[in-house]
Design an enzyme around this catalytic site. Structure first.
Site, short mmCIF file in Angstrom:
data_model
loop_
_atom_site.label_atom_id
_atom_site.label_comp_id
_atom_site.label_asym_id
_atom_site.label_seq_id
_atom_site.Cartn_x
_atom_site.Cartn_y
_atom_site.Cartn_z
CB SER A 34 26.95 -11.40 46.72
OG SER A 34 26.74 -10.72 45.51
CG ASP A 92 33.13 -5.44 45.97
OD1 ASP A 92 33.97 -5.58 46.87
OD2 ASP A 92 32.36 -6.34 45.59
NE ARG A 95 24.55 -7.03 36.66
CZ ARG A 95 24.19 -6.52 37.82
NH1 ARG A 95 23.30 -5.53 37.86
NH2 ARG A 95 24.69 -6.96 38.96
CG ASP A 155 26.07 -9.83 37.08
OD1 ASP A 155 25.16 -10.17 36.30
OD2 ASP A 155 25.92 -9.80 38.32
N1 ARG Z 1 23.34 -15.80 39.28
C1 ARG Z 1 22.55 -14.73 38.86
C2 ARG Z 1 22.89 -14.28 37.47
O1 ARG Z 1 23.85 -14.70 36.95
C3 ARG Z 1 22.56 -13.59 39.83
C4 ARG Z 1 23.80 -12.78 39.93
C5 ARG Z 1 23.63 -11.86 41.05
N2 ARG Z 1 24.67 -10.91 41.23
C6 ARG Z 1 25.03 -10.48 42.43
N3 ARG Z 1 25.88 -9.54 42.51
N4 ARG Z 1 24.53 -10.97 43.53
O2 ARG Z 1 22.20 -13.53 36.87
#
Ligand code: ARG
Length: 396
Positions: A174, A14, A93, A122
């Site tokens: 992912s 990506d 983040r 995110d």
């Molecule tokens: N659901 C989790 C969160 O909101 C993990 C997100 C993971 N991101 C990813 N790119 N796999 O923090």
């Protein structure tokens, strides 16, 4: 001069495509990589970013800061989202976003960009944090708006544009990784009834493969922060790294959940946080020994709120910062050692001691040396129950 944009670059498909996509639209792209313990091959990704058209690559090692100012704050607060998620991704983040802003300001960029989709948490965390630090920066989120609707279209685009990516490897899930844990979603996990294959797990062994013998670990805390592992002083990064290996070998640290995202979607998530679970449990056990009842109970409410603020991207906000002050105030007495037994996926606290312990054997004991005056209990109960005498209503 072209407009410059600082992109949160992971090295994956990506964000590689994003470099080209933004370059094709007339931007100069600076690829930004924060090392938060994901053990990427940064040198290889740097080459890839430059080969894809980035004008510059910035790599920053943020591991110490990540542990000190994010992970351990959450640990002291007892933050856990919906009883299963120790917030590894959520905590990373804001520190990455802060790095983006710092880099943009240094490089004279008016834009920052990320590779998040429009369906996740995110994007919210990145953008709210960027805006809270420097509202003059503009944010680009190509994945939310571009014409590349599927992964194969992205691969096609990558091929057409000579983007060096590894297209032979299938990407079944992912995955987001850092020092505190791994978050895995999508692919086959989208069926909530599907039991993931063992090979989805990267940090923890399954029950079958986990060590036959229990592993004992001792964690010493000072003011709520782990400072020693098995009697040896260690900085946060190495303590977490070592403990993760021990706990992972014992099969400790997995969770499989349906989770409520901020954007209103329920999603299936697999997490691994082997060191995180051990430290979370150990810290709780030490608080049980050292905090008075009312502080302990009130702190549960704070933990709940703290986890939501972290999850919702509200890290740099007045409430979160005020809660940190409250938490720190409570941690002055959270000193001592916790002993845990890790075995075949279980993590049990088996001992705790503290110079600030509030446990008084002479009050608790049923043996000789009891100083608790049981005759006082009678009057206490009468007054305690006074408002409720005869208050039971039959057949309500
Ligand atoms: N659901 C989790 C969160 O909101 C993990 C997100 C993971 N991101 C990813 N790119 N796999 O923090």
């Amino acid at each position: 001069m072209k407009d410059r944009v600082v992109l949160a670059y992971s090295g994956g498909l990506d964000t590689s495509v994003i470099i080209k996509w933004l370059t094709n639209r007339g931007y100069d792209v600076i690829a930004y990589m924060a090392d938060v313990g994901q053990e990427s091959d940064f040198a290889a990704y740097k080459k890839r970013a430059l080969a894809t058209g980035a004008v510059k690559v910035v790599v920053e090692d943020l591991r110490d800061e990540f542990v000190k100012d994010f992970v351990f704050k959450a640990l002291k607060a007892g933050a856990i989202y919906e009883n299963g998620y120790l917030l590894a991704t959520a905590l990373s983040r804001p520190i990455i976003a802060k790095g983006l802003v710092r880099t943009a300001q240094r490089e004279g960029a008016k834009y920052v960009a990320h590779g998040c989709t429009g369906k996740g948490n995110d994007q919210v965390r990145f953008e709210v944090t960027v805006n809270s630090i420097d509202p003059s920066l503009k944010i680009l989120a190509p994945v939310r708006e571009w014409e590349l609707k599927t992964r194969s279209e992205e691969i096609e685009y990558a091929k057409d544009n000579n983007i060096p990516i590894d297209t032979t490897k299938k990407k079944p899930y992912s995955i987001d990784v850092n020092l505190w844990g791994i978050s895995i979603e999508s692919g086959k996990l989208e069926d909530p009834y599907y039991e993931p294959d063992e090979d989805i797990y990267q940090l923890t062994k399954g029950i079958d493969k986990a060590a036959a013998k229990p592993a004992y670990v001792e964690v010493e805390f000072k003011k709520g922060v782990p400072v020693k592992l098995n009697g040896k002083a260690a900085d946060g990064v190495s303590l977490i790294t070592k403990l993760a290996r021990i706990a992972g070998d014992a099969g400790v640290g997995r969770s499989d959940m349906i989770e409520n995202r901020l954007v209103g979607i329920k999603s299936r998530e697999i997490y691994e946080a082997p060191a995180g679970w051990v430290l979370y449990k150990a810290h709780k056990a030490l608080e049980a020994l050292t905090l008075d009842r009312e502080t302990l109970h009130f702190k549960e409410l704070v933990a709940q709120k703290y986890s939501e603020l972290t999850y919702y991207g509200l890290w740099y906000t007045p409430l979160k910062e005020a809660l940190d002050k409250f938490v720190d105030e409570t941690q002055a007495v959270v000193n001592g050692t916790v002993r845990l037994k890790l075995h075949k996926g279980t993590c049990s606290v088996v001992g705790r001691k503290s110079p600030d312990s509030l446990y008084k054997k002479e009050l608790a004991t049923y043996e000789k040396g009891d100083v608790f005056d049981q005759s006082l209990a009678k009057g206490f109960i009468e007054i305690w129950g006074l408002p409720y005498r005869g208050s039971y209503r039959k057949g309500k």
